[in-house]
Design an enzyme around this catalytic site. Sequence first.
Site, PDB file in Angstrom:
ATOM      1  N   HIS A 211       1.103  -1.144  -0.044  1.00 13.77           N
ATOM      2  CA  HIS A 211      -0.038   0.043  -0.075  1.00 13.77           C
ATOM      3  C   HIS A 211       0.879   1.170   0.004  1.00 13.77           C
ATOM      4  CE1 HIS A 211       0.849  -1.280   4.057  1.00 13.77           C
ATOM      5  NE2 HIS A 211       0.902   0.095   4.360  1.00 13.77           N
TER       6      HIS A 211
ATOM      7  N   ASP B  28       6.016  -3.258  16.471  1.00 14.83           N
ATOM      8  CA  ASP B  28       4.722  -3.587  16.234  1.00 14.83           C
ATOM      9  C   ASP B  28       3.974  -4.363  17.609  1.00 14.83           C
ATOM     10  OD1 ASP B  28       3.922  -2.655  13.865  1.00 14.83           O
ATOM     11  OD2 ASP B  28       4.869  -4.501  12.800  1.00 14.83           O
TER      12      ASP B  28
ATOM     13  N   GLU C  20       7.976  -9.898   6.611  1.00 14.78           N
ATOM     14  CA  GLU C  20       7.352  -9.780   7.877  1.00 14.78           C
ATOM     15  C   GLU C  20       6.133 -10.605   7.632  1.00 14.78           C
ATOM     16  OE1 GLU C  20       4.336  -6.880  10.527  1.00 14.78           O
ATOM     17  OE2 GLU C  20       4.789  -6.617   8.322  1.00 14.78           O
TER      18      GLU C  20
ATOM     19  N   ASP D 130       2.258  -0.922  20.444  1.00 17.29           N
ATOM     20  CA  ASP D 130       2.189   0.423  19.500  1.00 17.29           C
ATOM     21  C   ASP D 130       1.041   1.244  20.135  1.00 17.29           C
ATOM     22  OD1 ASP D 130       1.759   2.146  17.502  1.00 17.29           O
ATOM     23  OD2 ASP D 130       0.851   0.551  16.124  1.00 17.29           O
TER      24      ASP D 130
ATOM     25  N   ASP E 165       7.367  -5.379   4.167  1.00  9.90           N
ATOM     26  CA  ASP E 165       6.356  -5.231   5.015  1.00  9.90           C
ATOM     27  C   ASP E 165       4.994  -5.929   4.547  1.00  9.90           C
ATOM     28  OD1 ASP E 165       5.053  -3.491   7.313  1.00  9.90           O
ATOM     29  OD2 ASP E 165       3.863  -2.929   5.579  1.00  9.90           O
TER      30      ASP E 165
END
Length: 487
Positions: free
Chosen positions: A123, A318, A238, A362, A208
């Site tokens: 994205h 994260d 990831e 987070d 990612d």
Amino acid sequence: MTTPDWVKHAVFYQIFPDRFARSGQVAHQDEVELKPWGTPPDEQGFQGGDLYGIINNLDYLDELGITALYLNPIFASAANHRYHTYDYYEVDPLLGGNDALRALLDAAHARDIRVVLDGVFNHASRGFWPFHHVLENGPDSPYVDWFEIKDWPLRPYSSTATKPHNYAAWHDLPALPEFNTDNPEVQDYLLDVAEHWINFGIDGWRLDVPAEIDNPPFWREFRDVVKSANPEAYLVGEIWEEAPAWLEGDRFDALMNYPLLGPILSFFGAKSLRNYTKAHLTFDPLDAEAFVTDVDEVLALYNWEATCAQLNLLDSHDMARAQWIMGDDATALRQATLFLMTMPGAPCIYYGDEVGLSSDGDPHCRGAFPEDEDDWDTDLLAFYRKATTLRHRYEVLRTGRVEWLRAEERTVAFRRELGEREAVVVFNAGTTTANVELAPDAVLSSALSLAWPLDADEDGLHLNGIPEPVTIPARSARVWVNAPAQS
């Protein structure tokens, strides 16, 4: 399958760039208003960490035993975490721009420190220029097929239930329009970005959420492009769960080894674990037998090349920090860290863990690295330095085969074997001294030297009651290790 040899011997350090170090050398920062350093991380805004700040701390990282950096996203973005990319060819001006990355790569490489960047290719952001082009031109934009748009006009800021955003977005967040990665033009763009920065000098990509791009041919071509530019570039994905299909030699070299993280914290932190879950991770107390079973399953998931290249970690940006998950038990953190240093796969330290940073997940885990050394746990930092030294000193701890020798109550023992070298590793996670007996064939060598603690004047483990060096008795005799509590 082959993986980059340097990774198997690396100790990584993960940096969240906005929160590691502010240099005062980024001219653009004089023109903007930054949050004070150390502002609570749950507040929005930028605290001004930059790439020159990393350069200024390379001595510190060198002393810590770091040989590779993993940086969270650094490309131009309107978010402090920079996962909202709007220009993939420009390093964010607040970080110092492309010149700062050039300087960091030159300075790091001069010290034999590699630099791996975070690649966010599932994205982009509302500010990404092709998306903005579509926003301005609607279906007449030549970039309209770069995204999955449901109807018109675009609603990039709508938050109402009756008129929500009307395009595919990561986790349904309108700020993160997803790429249409089935579009060959999008694929070519992303492949060019990947190759561009490898040619610029970075040493690999941490990808990612790669599983969100369900397109194996794309990832095969991604690997081909990157490896053609630099055969020693590292590709690590990831993916939080077990995923053998990704490590068959045609996509990635390794994954972030979250499945290993769970049992490590659950065993060493068993007596003080907080009630915390994240993604596929749960933390429930484990005894030695369950711990060894879980770790052994992780070690058996992939071929040996991939296992030795895994990115092993205890926490990340994260999730909650490891020390916090283990109820702020610093001794448990030390044991977990030392265990990571004795496992195959590249250990990765999340910035600040080594000086005692401890927080919930987070955004709290993204706090600023304390500038004042009075706020550091210097004893913990000294421990981390010794732990990385141990790993660098003995290759058998990096690439030697693993054989479990014992798992009972709160003690585990295993052997690492590489050619004619072996290391026997014993952990006592209990609160009382343990007399750990090993079978007659547990030790192959005729003599062992005590490798830990590193300092000869420290009290340490004793083999058969005798400090180092020690001669192993006849093979018919048992070997025992007197292991103090939590040692």
